[in-house]
Scaffold this motif. Sequence first.
Motif, mmCIF file in Angstrom:
data_model
loop_
_atom_site.group_PDB
_atom_site.id
_atom_site.type_symbol
_atom_site.label_atom_id
_atom_site.label_comp_id
_atom_site.label_asym_id
_atom_site.label_seq_id
_atom_site.Cartn_x
_atom_site.Cartn_y
_atom_site.Cartn_z
ATOM 1 N N PHE A 1 8.573 10.406 -2.261
ATOM 2 C CA PHE A 1 8.379 10.769 -3.668
ATOM 3 C C PHE A 1 9.677 11.326 -4.271
ATOM 4 O O PHE A 1 10.030 11.004 -5.412
ATOM 5 C CB PHE A 1 7.251 11.798 -3.783
ATOM 6 C CG PHE A 1 6.993 12.252 -5.183
ATOM 7 C CD1 PHE A 1 6.250 11.469 -6.054
ATOM 8 C CD2 PHE A 1 7.490 13.470 -5.648
ATOM 9 C CE1 PHE A 1 6.017 11.879 -7.360
ATOM 10 C CE2 PHE A 1 7.264 13.882 -6.945
ATOM 11 C CZ PHE A 1 6.525 13.082 -7.803
ATOM 12 N N ASP A 2 10.388 12.162 -3.506
ATOM 13 C CA ASP A 2 11.662 12.714 -3.997
ATOM 14 C C ASP A 2 12.683 11.615 -4.241
ATOM 15 O O ASP A 2 13.452 11.675 -5.213
ATOM 16 C CB ASP A 2 12.215 13.719 -2.981
ATOM 17 C CG ASP A 2 11.370 14.989 -2.900
ATOM 18 O OD1 ASP A 2 10.594 15.239 -3.849
ATOM 19 O OD2 ASP A 2 11.491 15.705 -1.886
ATOM 20 N N VAL B 1 3.010 7.018 -3.679
ATOM 21 C CA VAL B 1 3.586 7.825 -2.594
ATOM 22 C C VAL B 1 3.426 9.318 -2.824
ATOM 23 O O VAL B 1 3.981 10.119 -2.059
ATOM 24 C CB VAL B 1 5.082 7.494 -2.417
ATOM 25 C CG1 VAL B 1 5.286 6.020 -2.130
ATOM 26 C CG2 VAL B 1 5.901 7.909 -3.635
ATOM 27 N N HIS B 2 2.698 9.725 -3.829
ATOM 28 C CA HIS B 2 2.553 11.152 -4.109
ATOM 29 C C HIS B 2 1.912 11.859 -2.915
ATOM 30 O O HIS B 2 0.946 11.365 -2.331
ATOM 31 C CB HIS B 2 1.698 11.362 -5.364
ATOM 32 C CG HIS B 2 1.889 12.712 -5.964
ATOM 33 N ND1 HIS B 2 1.286 13.851 -5.441
ATOM 34 C CD2 HIS B 2 2.622 13.126 -7.030
ATOM 35 C CE1 HIS B 2 1.620 14.890 -6.173
ATOM 36 N NE2 HIS B 2 2.434 14.490 -7.149
ATOM 37 N N THR C 1 0.832 -1.196 0.000
ATOM 38 C CA THR C 1 0.000 0.000 0.000
ATOM 39 C C THR C 1 0.872 1.254 0.000
ATOM 40 O O THR C 1 2.103 1.178 0.123
ATOM 41 C CB THR C 1 -0.905 0.005 1.243
ATOM 42 O OG1 THR C 1 -0.084 0.068 2.412
ATOM 43 C CG2 THR C 1 -1.762 -1.266 1.294
ATOM 44 N N SER C 2 0.229 2.383 -0.115
ATOM 45 C CA SER C 2 0.964 3.652 -0.105
ATOM 46 C C SER C 2 1.754 3.806 1.191
ATOM 47 O O SER C 2 2.932 4.174 1.185
ATOM 48 C CB SER C 2 -0.008 4.817 -0.262
ATOM 49 O OG SER C 2 -0.640 4.774 -1.519
ATOM 50 N N GLU D 1 4.351 15.075 4.665
ATOM 51 C CA GLU D 1 5.786 15.338 4.817
ATOM 52 C C GLU D 1 6.612 14.090 4.499
ATOM 53 O O GLU D 1 7.572 14.154 3.723
ATOM 54 C CB GLU D 1 6.079 15.803 6.235
ATOM 55 C CG GLU D 1 7.528 16.227 6.452
ATOM 56 C CD GLU D 1 7.759 16.798 7.833
ATOM 57 O OE1 GLU D 1 8.936 16.962 8.212
ATOM 58 O OE2 GLU D 1 6.768 17.075 8.531
ATOM 59 N N ARG D 2 6.249 12.956 5.059
ATOM 60 C CA ARG D 2 6.975 11.717 4.786
ATOM 61 C C ARG D 2 6.770 11.270 3.341
ATOM 62 O O ARG D 2 7.666 10.733 2.695
ATOM 63 C CB ARG D 2 6.542 10.619 5.755
ATOM 64 C CG ARG D 2 6.890 10.942 7.196
ATOM 65 C CD ARG D 2 6.358 9.897 8.166
ATOM 66 N NE ARG D 2 7.143 8.667 8.083
ATOM 67 C CZ ARG D 2 6.683 7.501 7.661
ATOM 68 N NH1 ARG D 2 5.425 7.381 7.253
ATOM 69 N NH2 ARG D 2 7.477 6.431 7.643
ATOM 70 N N ALA D 3 5.544 11.499 2.830
ATOM 71 C CA ALA D 3 5.245 11.134 1.443
ATOM 72 C C ALA D 3 6.119 11.938 0.476
ATOM 73 O O ALA D 3 6.573 11.407 -0.544
ATOM 74 C CB ALA D 3 3.763 11.364 1.147
#
Length: 293
Positions: free
Chosen positions: A88-89, A72-73, A26-27, A82-84
């Motif tokens: 994503f980066d 994860v966008h 999952t995300s 913030e963690r996402a």
Amino acid sequence: MASGSQGFDSFYKELKQVEAQDSNLTSKQQIDRLLKPGYTYRNLNPFEVLQVDPDLKLDEIKKKFRKLSILVHPDKNQSDQERAQVAFDAIKRAWNTLEDQGTRNAAMEIVEEARGRTKMNMEEKRRRLKKEGRPLYIEEDDPVKFKLAVSILTMKLFADQERKRQMNEDKISEDAKKKREKEIEEEEKKSRIQEFEKNWEESRQGRVDSWLSFTKANKKKTDSDSYSAAGYGGAAGAYNRAGGGYGGMATASGMAAGAMAAGGGGGKEKKKKKDKKFSPIGFRPPKTKPEQR
């Protein structure tokens, strides 16, 4: 040969199972995976971040990137933005590395080095086992364990590369900082010299006026001292001329007293010489008596 083929088939089957399990994450699970302890160095390996085999074609890697980036966008993870964003980066950075042919080749060189070192380590273990007379089977003979060993060593090599890069950047930054400090020091020194020269020029007329005033005052003082000395000398000369007669009388009196002292002293000297008449041997000879007949 058949056993080797069966081992590869088993490895490939297990690999596909792991990839299938990961693909169903999952995300939140993907975000947790990308932010595990030590993720700063773990995520330097783009193949690990995107969960793809290094030998996979670029089109397949792109599909995996798109799927993960959607999961994860930050917009799809409002409760954990913030963690996402960090996850994503990491995914975007990994894709940019593999999309460019140059950086992908560099990443593949690290993977190949990890594979080569792992095989060398395996041979070293076999030599030790043979020397000890033990069976030559080792864990890395299992394809899954071999891949895990390569993955761990790959992560270490990426981490070493990153540390070297940071050290080089720090050295360059330090050198640039020292160079800039030296330039600033030279600029300040030049500015101080210019300011001194400017002040020197602006104060030139004041220094000239001050010197002229000093020399003028000194000349007046010299003239005044010369005039006073001349007046005192004239008065002393007049006084000496007025007392000349008394001086002459005193001189004549002194000469007469001197002559008298010289005459008296001469008589006493002759008398003393007469009283001190001795024989050549220092005593008087006795007088002889006349002979008796």
